[in-house]
Every structure is written in structure tokens, then in C-alpha cells.
Motif scaffolding. Structure first.
Motif, short mmCIF file in Angstrom:
data_model
loop_
_atom_site.label_atom_id
_atom_site.label_comp_id
_atom_site.label_asym_id
_atom_site.label_seq_id
_atom_site.Cartn_x
_atom_site.Cartn_y
_atom_site.Cartn_z
N LEU A 147 0.89 -1.15 0.00
CA LEU A 147 0.00 0.00 0.00
C LEU A 147 0.93 1.21 0.00
CD1 LEU A 147 -3.13 0.66 0.25
CD2 LEU A 147 -2.66 1.19 2.63
N ASP A 148 0.54 2.24 -0.72
CA ASP A 148 1.40 3.41 -0.85
C ASP A 148 1.35 4.25 0.43
OD1 ASP A 148 2.95 5.48 -1.79
OD2 ASP A 148 2.00 5.50 -3.76
N ALA B 12 -6.54 2.94 -0.79
CA ALA B 12 -6.98 1.71 -1.46
C ALA B 12 -7.56 2.04 -2.83
CB ALA B 12 -8.02 0.98 -0.60
N THR B 13 -8.32 3.14 -2.91
CA THR B 13 -8.85 3.58 -4.20
C THR B 13 -7.72 3.96 -5.14
OG1 THR B 13 -10.68 4.53 -2.94
CG2 THR B 13 -10.58 5.09 -5.27
N ALA B 14 -6.73 4.67 -4.60
CA ALA B 14 -5.57 5.08 -5.40
C ALA B 14 -4.82 3.85 -5.91
CB ALA B 14 -4.64 5.97 -4.59
N LEU B 15 -4.73 2.83 -5.05
CA LEU B 15 -4.04 1.60 -5.44
C LEU B 15 -4.73 0.95 -6.64
CD1 LEU B 15 -2.04 -0.74 -5.03
CD2 LEU B 15 -3.54 -1.63 -3.25
N GLU B 16 -6.04 0.84 -6.55
CA GLU B 16 -6.79 0.27 -7.68
C GLU B 16 -6.53 1.03 -8.97
OE1 GLU B 16 -10.97 0.09 -6.51
OE2 GLU B 16 -10.83 -2.06 -6.95
N ARG B 17 -6.52 2.37 -8.84
CA ARG B 17 -6.25 3.22 -10.01
C ARG B 17 -4.86 2.94 -10.57
NH1 ARG B 17 -8.30 7.93 -7.58
NH2 ARG B 17 -6.16 8.35 -7.01
N ASP B 18 -3.87 2.84 -9.68
CA ASP B 18 -2.49 2.58 -10.11
C ASP B 18 -2.39 1.25 -10.86
OD1 ASP B 18 -1.71 4.93 -9.03
OD2 ASP B 18 -0.73 4.07 -7.26
N LEU B 19 -3.08 0.25 -10.33
CA LEU B 19 -3.03 -1.07 -10.96
C LEU B 19 -3.65 -1.02 -12.36
CD1 LEU B 19 -3.85 -3.49 -7.99
CD2 LEU B 19 -1.63 -2.64 -8.76
N GLU B 20 -4.72 -0.25 -12.49
CA GLU B 20 -5.35 -0.10 -13.81
C GLU B 20 -4.39 0.58 -14.79
OE1 GLU B 20 -9.20 1.84 -13.42
OE2 GLU B 20 -9.84 0.16 -12.16
N GLY C 260 -17.93 -0.64 5.09
CA GLY C 260 -17.71 0.08 3.83
C GLY C 260 -16.70 -0.63 2.95
N PHE C 261 -15.59 -1.06 3.54
CA PHE C 261 -14.57 -1.77 2.78
C PHE C 261 -15.13 -3.08 2.22
CE2 PHE C 261 -11.21 0.93 4.57
CZ PHE C 261 -10.33 0.99 3.50
N GLY C 262 -15.92 -3.75 3.05
CA GLY C 262 -16.51 -5.02 2.66
C GLY C 262 -17.39 -4.87 1.43
N GLU C 263 -18.14 -3.76 1.40
CA GLU C 263 -19.04 -3.54 0.26
C GLU C 263 -18.26 -3.12 -0.98
OE1 GLU C 263 -21.97 -0.77 1.67
OE2 GLU C 263 -22.71 -2.24 3.11
N GLU C 264 -17.29 -2.22 -0.76
CA GLU C 264 -16.56 -1.67 -1.91
C GLU C 264 -15.63 -2.72 -2.55
OE1 GLU C 264 -15.01 2.15 -1.14
OE2 GLU C 264 -14.10 2.34 -3.13
N TYR C 265 -15.08 -3.59 -1.73
CA TYR C 265 -14.11 -4.56 -2.25
C TYR C 265 -14.61 -5.99 -2.05
CZ TYR C 265 -11.17 -0.46 -2.35
OH TYR C 265 -10.67 0.78 -2.59
#
Ligand code: ADP
Ligand code: MG
Length: 286
Positions: A12-13, A183-191, A224-229
Motif C-alpha cells: 500500500l502506498d 486503497a482507491t488510489a491503489l486500484e487506479r495505479d493497478l489499472e 464500507g470496505f466489505g461492500e466496496e471490495y
């Protein structure tokens, strides 16, 4: 090349969310199920993973005695293949340290300090980011069931090598607004990596860590994390546990505690269940 070894990186960054703790505990949890596990510390010369298993002073002794070559930074060098063919099996063997918790470890080394800059001098991006992947393909695959790599809490050339080599991220997150953004930024980076290079790095697991379910906020974030991920969330969160901290200071994981506290017991359970889930996801993504 067919991959016969499961691979993942803790990343994680952001510092302090539990990357090193998770690499250590997930590794031991997998070893408890009978897997051969190798941990690789790319998170910086301070050697946190080796400290976590009480073997850093041995590593330090080798470094002080100039008996520290080859080491983890050597495998990124252009001439690694020549070095390895000259040294034979000893090349890889001498990188690896055994721990008394059933996992093997390639510890950090001061050479990691300049590695990011060294890699930065390689013009071709694919070549710059794929050195570690080549090493794992050629020298580690088949020797272990699972390789877990502990990455720095920032994005640099070393991090990219870890992501390319594993294609799977385990992200330990604390239950707060900042971590949610990370976590959102991480997903973006991976994309972005996928768009730019066609390299598909999966978010294999979001592992809520240091959770104190007595606070309402933590419980809300957990939901929230559970729903989003939904597809990536760990089956259990890891509770905040002073025992984790204390055990780390003593050079062991909570699995090595003879009289674990209730929270340490729960942490063990969470890491065991999460490790089993991770194993399943990595197997499917292979
Ligand atoms: N579940 C937990 N409960 C209590 N302390 C924890 C927990 N997880 C990690 N820690 C402590 O928090 C600090 C940061 O964890 P660490 O794994 O080193 O984070 P990172 O590698 O992401 O920087 C360490 O002192 C570690 O012992
Ligand atoms: Mg760390």
C-alpha cells in the motif's frame, strides 16, 4: 513460462499499515498448512522482515564481515545470470535464510538503497520493471509453493518490480478515511499499469488491520470496505493487538507465542483464514 509457485506482494502506498506484519504472518500461516514459503524483503535496508523473525543480527554480522555477496540487490543486476551460472546452486542458496517459524527468507540488504536509482538508469521500461520477475521465473519457481514479497510503502522502481513479478497485491489497510483513499488510489495505479504495459496486477486481498471493533467508526469502515471490495476483502479482519507489536519486538510472530492473549488468538485465526483464502485466489489467478 508456466508458473508453479503462487506469488503475492504486500503493498500500500503508505507506511505503517501492516505490510511487513502481514507478509510475516500470512507466510507463517501458509507454512502451518504445510506449504513451502519464501518471503522476500524489498521494503528497505532496515531489514524489518529479518527482525520480525529474529535473524537480522546474523544478517548484520555477514554484512559487517563483508560476507554479504550475493544478496537481494544482486539479483537485479544485469550480470546476475552470469553470477548464478558461475556459482551454481550456491548462488540462490546463499541468498536464503531459514527462520525457526517454518518460512524461508531472503532478507533486505543495504544495496536496496541505491536499487531504485540503478533501475531508473535502465532505459527500456519493460526491462526496468521485469528484473525480479525474471529472477523468480528462473531461480525460485518450483522451489517453493508460495513467494510473498514485502514492498516499500511508496511507489518506485523496486515496487514496480514486485508488482510485475507477483501480479497480485495484498493490501493491509487500517480503518480510516486516509486508508480508504489509498486503497482507491491503489486500484487506479493497478489499472494504469494494465493500460500502459498490458500487465494485469490483481488486488488479491484487502486485509483490514489493527481493527478495534469497540469503536463505531472502525465498524463502519469495516462494512464500507466489505461492500466496496467485495471480491477482495479478507474473510476476517486482524484486530489491534499489543501482542503483535510485542512479538515483533521479540523477533517472532503471534504464532510463536506460548500464551497468546485473546486478541492474539483472534489475530492468528484471522491470518490463518486469510492465508487459506489467499492461497485459493492465487491458485485461481494463475
Ligand atoms: N494488528 C496489529 N495490532 C497492533 N499492532 C500492529 C498490528 N499490525 C501491525 N502492528 C504494528 O504496527 C507497526 C507497523 O506495522 P508494519 O507491519 O511494520 O507496517 P508497514 O510494513 O506497512 O510499514 C509495527 O510496530 C507493528 O508491530
Ligand atoms: Mg514494512
Amino acid at each position: 513460462m508456466a508458473v508453479s509457485t503462487n506469488r503475492a506482494a504486500t503493498f500500500l502506498d503508505k507506511g505503517g499499515t501492516g505490510k511487513t506484519t502481514s507478509a510475516a504472518h500470512l507466510g507463517v500461516a501458509l507454512a502451518e498448512t504445510g506449504e513451502d514459503v519464501l518471503l522476500i524483503d524489498l521494503a528497505g535496508k532496515q531489514g524489518d522482515l529479518a527482525k520480525h523473525f529474529g535473524v537480522w543480527s546474523d544478517v548484520q554480522t555477514e554484512i559487517d564481515a563483508d560476507d554479504d555477496w550475493p544478496n537481494i540487490s544482486t539479483v537485479f543486476a544485469e550480470e546476475w545470470d552470469q553470477i548464478a551460472s558461475k556459482l551454481g546452486d550456491a548462488a540462490v542458496d546463499s541468498l536464503i535464510v531459514e527462520t525457526d517459524e517454518g518460512v524461508d527468507l531472503i532478507p533486505a540488504h543495504p544495496g536496496l538503497d541505491s536499487l531504485d536509482a540503478d533501475l531508473g538508469n535502465i532505459d527500456d521500461a519493460r526491462e526496468r520493471y521485469s528484473r525480479l520477475e525474471r529472477f523468480l521465473d528462473e531461480y525460485i519457481d518450483g522451489r517453493y509453493d508460495t513467494v510473498l514479497i514485502d514492498l516499500p510503502g511508496l511507489t518506485n522502481n523496486v515496487t514496480y518490480n514486485g508488482l510485475w513479478a507477483t501480479r497480485n497485491v495484498v493490501a493491509p489497510v487500517e480503518m480510516g478515511p486516509f486508508e480508504s483513499e489509498q486503497a482507491t488510489a491503489l486500484e487506479r495505479d493497478l489499472e494504469k499499469i494494465d493500460d500502459q504495459f498490458g500487465v494485469d496486477v490483481d488486488l488479491a486481498m484487502i486485509l483490514p488491520n489493527k481493527v478495534d471493533t469497540r469503536t463505531k467508526l472502525a465498524t463502519e469502515y469495516l462494512e464500507g470496505f466489505g461492500e466496496e471490495y467485495e471480491g477482495a476483502i479478507a474473510p476476517e479482519h486482524v484486530p489491534a493487538s499489543q501482542d503483535i507489536r510485542n512479538a515483533a519486538d521479540e523477533g517472532r510472530t503471534v504464532f510463536a507465542l506460548e500464551e497468546p492473549s485473546t486478541t492474539a488468538e483472534r489475530a492468528r485465526e484471522a491470518f490463518l483464514e486469510s492465508a487459506a483464502k489467499l492461497q485459493q485466489r492465487l491458485g485461481e489467478s494463475r
